[in-house]
Structure formats: C-alpha cells, structure tokens
Design an enzyme around this catalytic site. Structure first.
Site, mmCIF file in Angstrom:
data_model
loop_
_atom_site.group_PDB
_atom_site.id
_atom_site.type_symbol
_atom_site.label_atom_id
_atom_site.label_comp_id
_atom_site.label_asym_id
_atom_site.label_seq_id
_atom_site.Cartn_x
_atom_site.Cartn_y
_atom_site.Cartn_z
ATOM 1 N N TYR A 1 -4.188 1.070 3.633
ATOM 2 C CA TYR A 1 -5.162 0.146 3.452
ATOM 3 C C TYR A 1 -5.795 -0.681 4.768
ATOM 4 C CZ TYR A 1 -3.622 -0.644 -1.445
ATOM 5 O OH TYR A 1 -3.479 -0.714 -2.847
ATOM 6 N N GLY A 2 -4.905 -0.615 5.801
ATOM 7 C CA GLY A 2 -5.804 -1.246 7.031
ATOM 8 C C GLY A 2 -7.015 -0.882 7.581
ATOM 9 N N GLU B 1 4.624 6.489 6.713
ATOM 10 C CA GLU B 1 4.234 7.179 5.418
ATOM 11 C C GLU B 1 4.918 8.775 5.331
ATOM 12 O OE1 GLU B 1 3.601 5.974 2.062
ATOM 13 O OE2 GLU B 1 3.546 3.986 2.942
ATOM 14 N N HIS C 1 5.377 -2.165 7.118
ATOM 15 C CA HIS C 1 5.848 -0.851 7.502
ATOM 16 C C HIS C 1 6.707 -0.837 8.780
ATOM 17 C CE1 HIS C 1 2.802 0.649 4.467
ATOM 18 N NE2 HIS C 1 3.441 1.747 4.614
ATOM 19 N N CYS D 1 2.572 -6.928 1.566
ATOM 20 C CA CYS D 1 1.752 -6.135 2.531
ATOM 21 C C CYS D 1 0.751 -7.335 3.343
ATOM 22 C CB CYS D 1 0.887 -5.101 1.632
ATOM 23 S SG CYS D 1 -0.730 -4.415 2.458
ATOM 24 N N ASN D 2 0.728 -7.251 4.555
ATOM 25 C CA ASN D 2 0.017 -7.958 5.366
ATOM 26 C C ASN D 2 -1.519 -7.928 5.149
ATOM 27 O OD1 ASN D 2 1.677 -9.536 7.476
ATOM 28 N ND2 ASN D 2 2.667 -7.541 6.979
ATOM 29 N N THR D 3 -2.259 -6.725 5.164
ATOM 30 C CA THR D 3 -3.382 -6.664 5.033
ATOM 31 C C THR D 3 -3.963 -7.236 3.601
ATOM 32 O OG1 THR D 3 -2.900 -4.291 5.869
ATOM 33 C CG2 THR D 3 -5.365 -4.631 5.246
ATOM 34 N N SER E 1 0.606 -1.236 -0.104
ATOM 35 C CA SER E 1 0.046 -0.106 0.053
ATOM 36 C C SER E 1 0.755 1.211 0.108
ATOM 37 C CB SER E 1 -1.043 -0.119 1.271
ATOM 38 O OG SER E 1 -0.111 0.100 2.340
ATOM 39 N N CYS F 1 3.097 -6.162 9.909
ATOM 40 C CA CYS F 1 2.583 -4.994 9.021
ATOM 41 C C CYS F 1 4.129 -4.823 8.476
ATOM 42 C CB CYS F 1 2.273 -3.968 9.677
ATOM 43 S SG CYS F 1 2.138 -2.417 8.683
#
Ligand code: DGL
Length: 273
Positions: free
Chosen positions: A41-42, A151, A186, A72-74, A10, A184
């Site tokens: 996205y979460g 981000e 990130h 991306c885990n989501t 994301s 995640c």
C-alpha cells in the site's frame, strides 16, 4: 462478549501486531485479513489506500467484529480518523501506540522513524510525536524495498542484510537519535537486521506491544472482554498467495495457523456509505 476482533493489514505485516494481541488477550478470537494481493500500500495514492481499506473493513464487519485494529501504518495514517468517526465499534490504529512507546524509551528526544513512502510523506509520526512534546526532533526515512522483500519471505540471510544495510544508509547521517520507531508493521519481522545495522545504542521500537495494551484497556472500558474459557481458533484471510502467507505466519507464531482462506475483496463496498 462472544464476538471476534478484526485485524487488517495490506499483507503479513499486521501479524506482528496480531501475535502481541493474542499473547496479551489469550481468550479473544481474532480474525485477520491481509490484502496480500494488492500489497504494498505504501506507494499507492491516498484515495486508493482508503478504498482498499474500506473494502477490508466491510469484509470484517460482515463477520460481526466487536472492535477493529488497523495494524497497518499506511492505512492508519490515511483512514483512522474517518473509520473512527464512521464506525460504531472501537477502532485502534498503530501510530499513537508506537509514538507512546517511543516517548517512553527516548532519553534525548531525538527519534527516528522508518516506514513506507505513504506513512513518511503523511508526516503522521512527526505530528503525533510533536503533539505530545513539541521539543522532540524527528527524522523520517522511507524504506520501499523492505515490504516486498518481507512479503516474499526473505527475512534473513545475505540478500536481506544487504538490502537493509543499503536502505538504512541515510540514517547513519542522522545525528544522535537514541530511539528508532519501526513505523511499518512489516518491519518487526526484520527487526534483528535493523538493530544490527543501527547498533546496540539505539532502541528499536515496534508498536505491537503498546497497541495490544491499549486494545485490552479499551475492551475492558467498554465491557467487551471475552468472559468464556474456550480457547479461540483464530481465522486468517488473505487475498494473495496462501503458501507465502502461511510460510511467514508460521515462522512468526509459535504454533502453525489453523484456518487460512483465500478471499476476494473486489466486490466489497469501497467507501463509508
Ligand atoms: N504494513 C504496512 C504498514 O504498516 C503496509 C506496508 C505496505 O503495504 O506498504 O505501513
């Protein structure tokens, strides 16, 4: 095989997986796409995350990738099965590798997971952990402030420390875990802050290393490994602010990224068909 490998996220989070991929597979060319403009996205509904993910996938399929990494885990929690059953190239997510790394690390089978609201509420980690060993106990915590902070390039300093400390407060009550999964992609960018908060007795796991190991095994198994000796020039694409993307990427990689382009995904196909 002279075809690139696609990596999607994301935003900038998947760069933490990409760095490991590039380190373990130095001959391979990677094409990275971060949907920074629509990040995070979460908190988004599952159907929307699926639509966005398919748009990213179609963008990379047009670049003739030989394999896809959903970094991306989501997106992994919501779309991996569908992607794997629809696409004719190998597709790897980040949840199974993270689970394997955590199981290797944990001695007492008490494992914590932090991630986005989507990943935590999907229960993808407890399911995957318990599928391997049903006696494992899992505590999950969603950490919504982390992704926007990362981000925005806030990766250290007082503000970041305070946000991490406040968000992880509920974990303090989780008794006795010896392993914490960064669920995640990130979060490895602020792993030092998370580790400082939970203390040295807890092993903090990122899935990048294990994911890269799995990717190299699958490439070898399918005879897809790059055989040439030309150093690849990786390509990066973002849908959002290029300066912010470059700033985070350059702080994460040893050498500055060379090719970065702005793309729009709005016109891309948003489903399997
Ligand atoms: N990096 C992503 C993950 O691993 C997504 C973060 C987000 O967009 O909320 O879940």
């Amino acid at each position: 095989m002279h075809q690139p490998i696609g990596v999607i996220d994301s935003g900038v989070g998947g760069l933490t997986v990409a760095r490991e991929l590039m380190r373990q597979l130095p001959k391979e060319k990677f094409i990275y796409l971060g949907d920074t403009q629509r990040c995070p996205y979460g908190p988004r509904p599952k159907e929307q995350v699926k639509r966005y993910t398919w748009q990213m996938v179609h963008y990379l399929l047009d670049k003739d990738i030989k394999m896809l990494i959903v970094a991306c885990n989501t997106a992994t929690a919501y779309t991996l099965q569908e992607l794997q059953s629809t696409l004719s190239i190998p597709v790897i997510g980040v949840i199974e590798p993270g689970v394997r790394a955590a199981i290797k690390s944990s001695q007492n089978k008490q494992i914590g997971v932090i991630g986005t609201e989507g990943t935590i509420s999907s229960e993808a980690y407890p399911h995957a952990l318990k599928a391997v060993d049903h006696t494992i106990s899992v505590d999950g915590l969603a950490c919504p402030p982390f992704v926007p902070m990362i981000e925005n390039g806030i990766l250290s300093g007082e503000e970041a420390q305070m946000i991490v400390s406040e968000t992880l407060q509920p974990l303090k009550n989780a008794s006795g875990m010896d392993t914490l999964i960064l669920g995640c992609t990130h979060y490895p960018l602020i792993k030092h802050l998370v580790q400082a908060q939970v203390g040295p007795g807890i092993q903090v796991i990122s899935s990048g290393e294990e994911t890269a190991r799995e990717v190299s095994l699958i490439l070898a198994y399918h005879g897809l490994l790059e055989q040439g000796n030309i150093l690849p020039v990786h390509e990066f694409y973002t849908t959002g602010d290029m300066d912010k993307f470059r700033q985070v990427a350059n702080s994460w990689f040893d050498t500055p990224i060379q090719v970065l382009e702005l793309v729009s995904l709005d016109t891309k196909q948003s489903s399997a068909k």
